[in-house]
Design a protein around this motif. Structure first.
Motif, PDB file in Angstrom:
ATOM      1  N   UNK A  38       7.506  -4.729  -6.835  1.00  0.00           N
ATOM      2  CA  UNK A  38       7.632  -4.778  -5.379  1.00  0.00           C
ATOM      3  C   UNK A  38       8.313  -3.527  -4.847  1.00  0.00           C
ATOM      4  N   UNK A  39       7.787  -2.986  -3.775  1.00  0.00           N
ATOM      5  CA  UNK A  39       8.441  -1.936  -2.984  1.00  0.00           C
ATOM      6  C   UNK A  39       8.224  -2.240  -1.499  1.00  0.00           C
ATOM      7  N   UNK A  40       9.296  -2.178  -0.739  1.00  0.00           N
ATOM      8  CA  UNK A  40       9.171  -2.416   0.704  1.00  0.00           C
ATOM      9  C   UNK A  40       8.782  -1.147   1.457  1.00  0.00           C
ATOM     10  N   UNK A  41       9.182   0.036   0.929  1.00  0.00           N
ATOM     11  CA  UNK A  41       8.994   1.325   1.600  1.00  0.00           C
ATOM     12  C   UNK A  41       9.710   1.359   2.950  1.00  0.00           C
ATOM     13  N   UNK A  42      10.875   0.731   2.986  1.00  0.00           N
ATOM     14  CA  UNK A  42      11.699   0.756   4.188  1.00  0.00           C
ATOM     15  C   UNK A  42      12.853   1.753   4.072  1.00  0.00           C
ATOM     16  N   UNK A  43      13.264   2.078   2.843  1.00  0.00           N
ATOM     17  CA  UNK A  43      14.432   2.916   2.633  1.00  0.00           C
ATOM     18  C   UNK A  43      14.103   4.063   1.687  1.00  0.00           C
ATOM     19  N   UNK A  44      14.903   5.126   1.737  1.00  0.00           N
ATOM     20  CA  UNK A  44      14.666   6.284   0.886  1.00  0.00           C
ATOM     21  C   UNK A  44      14.675   5.922  -0.592  1.00  0.00           C
ATOM     22  N   UNK A  83       3.425  -0.939   3.807  1.00  0.00           N
ATOM     23  CA  UNK A  83       4.758  -1.428   3.446  1.00  0.00           C
ATOM     24  C   UNK A  83       4.626  -2.753   2.695  1.00  0.00           C
ATOM     25  N   UNK A  84       5.721  -3.141   2.070  1.00  0.00           N
ATOM     26  CA  UNK A  84       5.796  -4.405   1.332  1.00  0.00           C
ATOM     27  C   UNK A  84       4.658  -4.540   0.326  1.00  0.00           C
ATOM     28  N   UNK A  85       4.654  -3.611  -0.627  1.00  0.00           N
ATOM     29  CA  UNK A  85       3.669  -3.616  -1.706  1.00  0.00           C
ATOM     30  C   UNK A  85       4.140  -4.528  -2.836  1.00  0.00           C
ATOM     31  N   UNK A  86       3.280  -5.421  -3.269  1.00  0.00           N
ATOM     32  CA  UNK A  86       3.603  -6.305  -4.385  1.00  0.00           C
ATOM     33  C   UNK A  86       2.408  -6.357  -5.320  1.00  0.00           C
ATOM     34  N   UNK A  87       2.706  -6.256  -6.631  1.00  0.00           N
ATOM     35  CA  UNK A  87       1.674  -6.335  -7.662  1.00  0.00           C
ATOM     36  C   UNK A  87       2.097  -7.385  -8.681  1.00  0.00           C
ATOM     37  N   UNK A  96       0.852  -1.178   0.000  1.00  0.00           N
ATOM     38  CA  UNK A  96       0.000   0.000   0.000  1.00  0.00           C
ATOM     39  C   UNK A  96       0.891   1.232   0.000  1.00  0.00           C
ATOM     40  N   UNK A  97       0.483   2.289  -0.675  1.00  0.00           N
ATOM     41  CA  UNK A  97       1.295   3.476  -0.727  1.00  0.00           C
ATOM     42  C   UNK A  97       0.506   4.716  -0.426  1.00  0.00           C
ATOM     43  N   UNK A  98       1.187   5.748   0.109  1.00  0.00           N
ATOM     44  CA  UNK A  98       0.508   7.014   0.329  1.00  0.00           C
ATOM     45  C   UNK A  98       1.454   8.170   0.079  1.00  0.00           C
ATOM     46  N   UNK A  99       1.118   9.416   0.558  1.00  0.00           N
ATOM     47  CA  UNK A  99       1.799  10.539  -0.015  1.00  0.00           C
ATOM     48  C   UNK A  99       2.383  11.570   0.915  1.00  0.00           C
ATOM     49  N   UNK A 100       3.324  12.350   0.372  1.00  0.00           N
ATOM     50  CA  UNK A 100       3.918  13.487   1.041  1.00  0.00           C
ATOM     51  C   UNK A 100       3.594  14.699   0.189  1.00  0.00           C
ATOM     52  N   UNK A 141       0.508  14.723   4.292  1.00  0.00           N
ATOM     53  CA  UNK A 141       1.336  14.399   5.450  1.00  0.00           C
ATOM     54  C   UNK A 141       2.186  13.150   5.274  1.00  0.00           C
ATOM     55  N   UNK A 142       2.095  12.493   4.132  1.00  0.00           N
ATOM     56  CA  UNK A 142       2.794  11.213   3.957  1.00  0.00           C
ATOM     57  C   UNK A 142       4.309  11.376   4.077  1.00  0.00           C
ATOM     58  N   UNK A 143       4.931  10.392   4.683  1.00  0.00           N
ATOM     59  CA  UNK A 143       6.373  10.467   4.930  1.00  0.00           C
ATOM     60  C   UNK A 143       6.929   9.062   5.112  1.00  0.00           C
ATOM     61  N   UNK A 144       8.084   8.789   4.483  1.00  0.00           N
ATOM     62  CA  UNK A 144       8.727   7.500   4.685  1.00  0.00           C
ATOM     63  C   UNK A 144       9.485   7.510   6.012  1.00  0.00           C
ATOM     64  N   UNK A 145       9.280   6.481   6.809  1.00  0.00           N
ATOM     65  CA  UNK A 145       9.997   6.304   8.066  1.00  0.00           C
ATOM     66  C   UNK A 145      10.926   5.103   7.875  1.00  0.00           C
ATOM     67  N   UNK A 146      12.220   5.352   7.895  1.00  0.00           N
ATOM     68  CA  UNK A 146      13.204   4.314   7.564  1.00  0.00           C
ATOM     69  C   UNK A 146      12.984   3.040   8.365  1.00  0.00           C
ATOM     70  N   UNK A 147      13.020   1.924   7.666  1.00  0.00           N
ATOM     71  CA  UNK A 147      12.918   0.588   8.243  1.00  0.00           C
ATOM     72  C   UNK A 147      11.585   0.308   8.934  1.00  0.00           C
ATOM     73  N   UNK A 148      10.582   1.159   8.639  1.00  0.00           N
ATOM     74  CA  UNK A 148       9.260   0.900   9.213  1.00  0.00           C
ATOM     75  C   UNK A 148       8.170   0.924   8.154  1.00  0.00           C
ATOM     76  N   UNK A 149       8.240   1.853   7.194  1.00  0.00           N
ATOM     77  CA  UNK A 149       7.231   1.904   6.153  1.00  0.00           C
ATOM     78  C   UNK A 149       6.890   3.317   5.755  1.00  0.00           C
ATOM     79  N   UNK A 150       5.921   3.452   4.861  1.00  0.00           N
ATOM     80  CA  UNK A 150       5.463   4.758   4.401  1.00  0.00           C
ATOM     81  C   UNK A 150       4.317   5.193   5.297  1.00  0.00           C
TER      82      UNK A 150
END
Length: 534
Positions: A40-46, A402-406, A17-21, A66-75
């Motif tokens: 695939x995107x994990x959304x764990x890293x920049x 996090x961990x989006x796969x299509x 799943x993804x969201x925005x900044x 307000x979306x923001x990536x938080x390292x090693x946790x997700x978007x």
């Protein structure tokens, strides 16, 4: 063939799943490239933010993205009161003939007060011409989840929905299918009321206005429209987005005085696309009530708070009906529960255009009998994906994906293999016993483990690192795959005890499902070695 083989299942895969900044400009050539499966995107890293856009809000006086990536946790999409976050992947266009399997893990962390939720949406990129001003903006917050419009009498209160929006699947945390907070505006959903006089058309009892739902909304209005004397020349995406189907998962908060087990198979509705009313729809059966929100972060699928959404959009073979057949499963802890299964999204449908403000002079009459609207939406040739989330004015909720796969809907299907309590010595695993490939027979596509290609097996150390060959040695021991027997052997190092894991993927054996784009998601093989002599 038995019935299991004829089912187009969702079994297990990984999640997305993804969201925005906030971002106030988009490049002109944003739709320049196509994307290949699997994605695939994990959304764990920049680095996972490559080709991601965080659109600005539609309308003025709006809270920014307000979306923001938080390292090693997700978007992270939201964490504050009245928060909204959204993101899209505009440079990744996916062709639609093969359908989609979309998977993502999500975190919903907060208290049990009223809030909103998360939604995944698919949109037609051709709706944006990029003439210099026509850029993607996210829609109404709150019940709109950033996907839908808000049509209010006051121009400054209006919110444009996602132009080109085709479908949205929402993790709906509150009773959001009824009256909206913005001047009691209805947003083309279900009206709930216990009023004994002048009952609104298609209304349902308020006890059915539940929390913890999965809700699917349809497409944006796709042309300029006029509705009976109320509005003149309503622009594209200022109408439409009707609720198509919604299903309650049985969870409720203590102060609602409801028994979740009584409601789990009693609350669910789908749109009658012929007359615009809603009819009860409570299939498939939900065996145990659960909350769509795990309520906490999690480290592994073994945790009770673990949540993953699995969405299958299977092309409808009936071309007159167009659209997709849609299935939504949620994995909560170790359990996968089907919530919506085989819902047919038609290309032509009728709904009640009820997005009217209470401040309209004839609001009462419209509340009672919203005007019917019929529109046709062809399945686009290509779609791009986006995510959005919003919170209410009462509760700060932290929402992550996090961990989006299509993958294509007819890709090979893999499931995890857990070998527990094994005593010392080599371990034999038959990973394909709970996996399936696809084969077309006549007009049917069937699944079976015998339709997999054993020679296409590949080891992965993790989601990003493919290993070469059929052997791999790590700090725990040696993994060996034998294509002749389709077996994996694990030889633990001397003295090793604990859990050892490796990942794999595979393709089908029959055309066209033996193509690389039909590769499976990654599955995990886990072996637990006990420190006990045989």
């Amino acid at each position: 063939m038995n019935s299991r083989k004829k089912q187009i299942g969702t079994r297990k895969r990984i999640v997305f799943i993804c969201f925005t900044v906030i971002l106030f400009t988009l490049p002109v050539n944003i739709f320049a490239q196509n994307s290949s499966f699997p994605f695939f995107r994990s959304f764990f890293l920049e680095e996972d933010l490559k080709d991601i856009t965080f659109p600005p809000p539609a309308g003025s006086h709006r809270k920014p993205n307000s979306a923001k990536l938080v390292s090693n946790k997700g978007l992270r999409l939201t964490e504050q009161l009245a928060d909204v976050g959204c993101f899209i992947l505009p440079e990744h266009e996916f062709t639609t003939d093969d359908g989609f399997l979309i998977e993502f893990e999500y975190i919903m962390q907060g208290n049990n007060e009223l809030t909103d939720g998360i939604c995944m949406f698919l949109m037609d990129p051709s709706a944006y011409t990029y003439s210099g001003t026509d850029i993607i903006k996210f829609g109404a917050e709150g019940a709109g989840f950033g996907y839908t419009h808000k049509m209010a009498k006051e121009v400054l209160d209006r919110r444009l929905g996602i132009k080109g929006g085709y479908i949205a699947v929402a993790l709906d945390q509150g009773p959001f299918k009824a009256n909206r907070m913005e001047d009691w505006e209805m947003r083309n959903g279900i009206i709930y009321t216990d009023i004994g006089y002048l009952p609104p058309a298609g209304s349902q009892l308020t006890r059915y206005n539940t929390r913890s739902n999965v809700t699917i909304r349809g497409a944006a209005g796709n042309q300029v429209r006029t509705f009976t004397s109320k509005y003149q020349n309503i622009p594209v995406a200022y109408w439409g987005f009707p609720v198509l189907v919604t299903r309650h998962t049985g969870w409720s908060v203590e102060n609602e005085n409801r028994d979740p087990q009584d409601l789990k198979n009693d609350v669910g509705f789908k749109l009658n696309t012929n007359d615009g009313d809603f009819i009860k729809h409570v299939v498939p059966e939900i065996k145990e009530a659960f909350n769509i929100a795990g309520g906490a972060d999690f480290k592994s699928p073994e945790d009770a708070a673990y949540r993953k959404m699995i969405i299958v959009l299977e092309p409808n073979p009936d071309t007159n009906k167009g659209g997709y057949k849609i299935t939504v499963h949620i994995k909560h802890g170790n359990t996968i529960t089907p919530v919506i299964e085989g819902f047919e999204y038609p290309k032509t449908l009728t709904y009640r255009e009820s997005s009217l403000s209470a401040r309209w002079p004839d609001y009462a009459a419209n509340f009672n009998e919203p005007p019917l609207s019929t529109y046709t939406v062809e399945r686009p040739n290509k779609l791009i994906i986006g995510f959005s989330a919003s919170t209410g004015i009462l509760t700060p909720y932290t929402n992550y994906i996090r961990n989006l796969r299509i993958t294509p809907a007819y890709a090979a299907n893999t499931a995890n293999d857990d070998i527990r309590d094994h005593r010392r010595g080599p371990v034999t695993i038959r990973p394909f016993d709970n996996d399936e490939g696809c084969k077309k027979e006549g007009n049917e596509i069937i699944r079976d483990k015998d339709f997999l290609d054993p020679n296409s097996f590949r080891f992965w150390s993790d989601e990003k690192h493919l290993l070469s060959g059929f052997e791999h040695t790590d700090t725990n021991g040696k993994w060996v795959y034998n294509p002749a027997t389709a077996e994996v052997l694990f030889f633990p190092n001397e003295g090793f005890k604990g859990e050892a894991t490796i990942m794999y993927d595979v393709k089908g054996a029959y055309y066209p499902y033996n193509d690389d784009k039909h590769r499976s998601s990654l599955a995990t093989i886990l072996v637990e070695i006990k420190d006990v002599q045989p």
